[in-house]
Scaffold this motif. Structure first.
Motif, PDB file in Angstrom:
ATOM      1  N   CYS A 166       1.102  10.431  22.185  1.00 42.71           N
ATOM      2  CA  CYS A 166       2.006  11.574  22.320  1.00 42.71           C
ATOM      3  C   CYS A 166       2.828  11.827  21.068  1.00 42.71           C
ATOM      4  O   CYS A 166       2.941  12.958  20.616  1.00 42.71           O
ATOM      5  CB  CYS A 166       2.919  11.325  23.517  1.00 42.71           C
ATOM      6  N   GLY A 188       1.161   9.374  28.990  1.00 40.37           N
ATOM      7  CA  GLY A 188       1.622   8.440  30.002  1.00 40.37           C
ATOM      8  C   GLY A 188       0.601   7.436  30.474  1.00 40.37           C
ATOM      9  O   GLY A 188       0.937   6.503  31.221  1.00 40.37           O
ATOM     10  N   GLU A 196       7.699   4.844  28.863  1.00 41.78           N
ATOM     11  CA  GLU A 196       6.788   5.911  29.267  1.00 41.78           C
ATOM     12  C   GLU A 196       6.405   5.759  30.732  1.00 41.78           C
ATOM     13  O   GLU A 196       6.264   4.651  31.250  1.00 41.78           O
ATOM     14  CB  GLU A 196       5.517   5.904  28.412  1.00 41.78           C
ATOM     15  N   TYR A 248       4.179  13.690  32.798  1.00 39.81           N
ATOM     16  CA  TYR A 248       4.486  12.440  32.105  1.00 39.81           C
ATOM     17  C   TYR A 248       5.753  12.629  31.290  1.00 39.81           C
ATOM     18  O   TYR A 248       6.128  13.747  30.945  1.00 39.81           O
ATOM     19  CB  TYR A 248       3.318  12.002  31.222  1.00 39.81           C
ATOM     20  N   ARG A 272       9.964   2.868  23.151  1.00 38.39           N
ATOM     21  CA  ARG A 272      10.089   3.943  24.120  1.00 38.39           C
ATOM     22  C   ARG A 272       9.591   3.502  25.494  1.00 38.39           C
ATOM     23  O   ARG A 272       8.703   2.654  25.614  1.00 38.39           O
ATOM     24  CB  ARG A 272       9.322   5.186  23.669  1.00 38.39           C
ATOM     25  N   ASN A 277       8.811  10.420  28.490  1.00 42.97           N
ATOM     26  CA  ASN A 277       9.145   9.237  27.713  1.00 42.97           C
ATOM     27  C   ASN A 277      10.562   9.357  27.185  1.00 42.97           C
ATOM     28  O   ASN A 277      11.103  10.465  27.033  1.00 42.97           O
ATOM     29  CB  ASN A 277       8.148   9.039  26.563  1.00 42.97           C
TER      30      ASN A 277
END
Length: 246
Positions: A10, A48, A215, A196, A213, A198
């Protein structure tokens, strides 16, 4: 056999869709240049969902940039789909054009990308696919807001058309520390649509950066092939920017 539609992670996808450019002195070159970096991530996630079976993955890219806004590059990453053919790596060849608006704060981008899995064993439809993307990025003080959309005419393994709408907000808490949050939605013709999101932070020091991060996605175990690929996770990614190649 576990199947899904892999693609770049992503964070990289948003960066490329927004027209990834070198910064500082590098960006001042009137001829553009060729730049690269190497990444090590604890889990290669696509919207995700894990594309590395929850395992670490080594990644790298080479990015060519021109002052007139044209750019192209190659992204490579390890993958693990737990498939009979033991597909182990992915290559993304992309190219596009950026358009800077007169306000000096907004950039528009159009991009096309071909994703290939060279060592897949094709007993049915291929994992390979083509993707078309458009994005807008606006910087205002410490804030940077990015919105991106993409269209895949034929997603991996005969999944049909796929659309994506994604957004990210980044806030520079200080020069070396940025907070980030993102959310997206994917619609696919043959498969499960998903949302999804994050939340994380990126710390930088010279040529090094580290992102941490969280997710997650709204897919349940049954929608994820009864694997743990859709479980929420804390992902760490270390990036090393290499000296310019030209």
């Amino acid at each position: 056999m576990k199947l899904k539609s892999p693609a770049p992670p992503c964070g990289l996808l948003l960066a490329l869709a927004a027209g990834l450019l070198p910064t500082g002195v590098q960006a001042q070159s009137s001829r553009g240049g060729l730049f690269s970096s190497v990444w090590l991530t604890s889990d290669y996630r696509y919207q995700g969902v894990s594309s590395s079976d929850g395992n670490p993955a080594l990644q790298a890219y080479v990015h060519w940039w021109r002052p007139d806004g044209f750019y192209a590059g190659l992204f490579a990453t390890q993958v693990d789909f737990d498939d009979p053919g033991d597909t182990s790596y992915e290559l993304d060849l992309y190219g596009g054009k950026t358009f800077d608006l007169k306000d000096g704060k907004t950039r528009l981008t159009l991009e096309a990308m071909f994703t290939a899995f060279p060592n897949e064993h094709v007993w049915g439809p291929t994992y390979n696919f083509v993707q078309f993307k458009a994005a807008a990025r606006r910087a205002e003080g410490p804030w940077a807001l990015t919105a991106a959309t993409s269209f895949v005419p034929e997603a991996s393994y005969g999944s049909g058309e796929a659309w994506r709408l994604e957004g990210e907000a980044a806030y520079a808490l200080r020069p070396a520390l940025t907070l980030k949050a993102g959310v997206g939605r994917r619609w696919i013709e043959h498969g499960h649509d998903r949302t999804y999101w994050n939340l994380g932070a990126v710390a930088t020091w010279k040529k090094l950066s580290f992102e941490l991060r969280y997710e997650d996605t709204d897919l349940g175990p049954a929608q994820c092939g009864f694997t743990d690929w859709c479980d929420p996770g804390l992902i760490g990614t270390l990036r090393v920017d290499l000296p310019p190649l030209m």
